[in-house]
Design an enzyme around this catalytic site. Structure first.
Site, PDB file in Angstrom:
ATOM      1  N   ASP A   7     -10.012   3.109   2.809  1.00 30.72           N
ATOM      2  CA  ASP A   7      -9.988   2.662   4.214  1.00 30.72           C
ATOM      3  C   ASP A   7     -10.651   3.678   5.152  1.00 30.72           C
ATOM      4  OD1 ASP A   7      -8.762   0.193   3.822  1.00 30.72           O
ATOM      5  OD2 ASP A   7      -6.741   1.017   3.980  1.00 30.72           O
ATOM      6  N   LYS A  15       0.803  -1.233   0.000  1.00 32.98           N
ATOM      7  CA  LYS A  15       0.000   0.000   0.000  1.00 32.98           C
ATOM      8  C   LYS A  15       0.837   1.285   0.000  1.00 32.98           C
ATOM      9  CE  LYS A  15      -3.980  -1.516   2.763  1.00 32.98           C
ATOM     10  NZ  LYS A  15      -4.832  -1.084   3.864  1.00 32.98           N
TER      11      LYS A  15
END
Ligand code: ATR
Length: 280
Positions: free
Chosen positions: A106, A70
């Site tokens: 997220d 990520k």
């Protein structure tokens, strides 16, 4: 009749075997009867760049990213949006006209799960206490500041990591507190969030005394294995409303699914049960 190819998406990580994302997205593909597939790709960090650049050629429409990709994927993308830059991580890639666009869902997953499962909470309810200073903490901080919380007390075992986030976000509402003051810092808080790995299967519990926390506060643990951590058990036994971490995983997946497969999916109990059954 022209035969269209199935839409291909997936998740990339190293290792990848424990990811619940294939189970989650495949459930929606089947539920909505869509011609698509969602696979798991195990790719070493040093091979990530080549893999990412090959997505258009492989007709892959989108990807989720997980540990450790990520934070390191930025240089391989054509465009990264503000939310991913703020969180410092990309968890979703969308391929459009051969270009690679990175975003991060997220923070959306974190906040949507909170609002759906604790409707009495609102950003104006009062200060939030966040334990942890990793990637999950950044998603929580960005979404709570954006939502308008009056104050965040950020507490991490390694204080310098929390201070670094303080420097990055430069927001007077973000206050860094000492690890040893974590129990004291709960006084008059409206929300307590655990973003650390403490409480996860195989890890020690988060050691915190909830006495100072108002009973009206919401306690949110982003850990979902087990679903009810020691922290949530302790909080529930004194009457705090608890939110577990499974919903964050489910809600962060929804905007990505919609972007790739063109259908807005719903998060419901049967999806929760299906994904939970995949936990090892
Ligand atoms: P993620 O990106 O998933 O948030 P991470 O970057 O590895 O994961 O962060 C893990 C968090 O759990 C950190 O805040 C870490 O604290 P440190 O920065 O001090 O390492 C926290 N954590 C993990 N094990 C811990 C422990 N035994 N006690 C206290 N905090 C712990």
């Amino acid at each position: 009749m022209i035969k269209t190819r199935p839409i291909k998406a997936g998740v990339v990580g190293w290792p990848i075997s424990h990811s619940l994302s294939p189970r989650l997205h495949s459930y929606w593909l089947q539920k909505y009867n869509l011609d698509g597939e969602y696979l798991a790709y195990e790719v070493k960090p040093e091979e990530l760049g080549d893999f990412i650049k090959s997505l258009p050629k492989k007709n892959i429409t989108g990807l989720n990213l997980t540990v450790p990709h990520k934070e390191i994927v930025f240089p391989f993308l054509d465009d990264v949006d503000d939310v991913a830059r703020k969180i410092g991580a990309v968890n979703t890639i969308i391929v459009r006209d051969g270009r690679l666009y990175g975003t991060n869902t997220d923070g959306y997953g974190f906040l949507t799960n909170l609002m759906e499962n604790a409707p009495e909470w609102s950003a104006e309810s009062g200060p939030a206490v966040i334990i942890g200073a990793g990637g999950a903490a950044r998603a929580a901080i960005v979404s709570l500041l954006e939502a308008g919380v009056p104050e965040i007390r950020l507490i991490n075992r390694t204080k310098s990591r929390a201070e670094k986030l303080g420097d990055i976000y430069e927001d007077s509402r973000l206050k860094i507190c000492d690890w040893q003051d974590r129990s004291k810092s709960l006084s008059d808080a409206a929300l307590l969030v655990n973003t650390t790995t403490l409480g996860m299967k195989g890890q020690p519990a988060l050691d915190i005394d909830l006495t100072a926390l108002p009973v009206s506060a919401v306690v949110y643990d982003i850990v979902y294995n087990p679903l009810e951590t020691d922290l949530l058990k302790q909080a529930a036994s004194r009457g705090n409303h608890c939110v577990d971490g499974l919903g964050m995983l489910l809600y962060q997946a929804a905007p990505a699914f919609q972007a790739w497969f063109g259908k807005q999916p719903t998060v419901d109990q049967s999806l929760r049960d299906h994904v939970l059954a995949g936990l090892t």
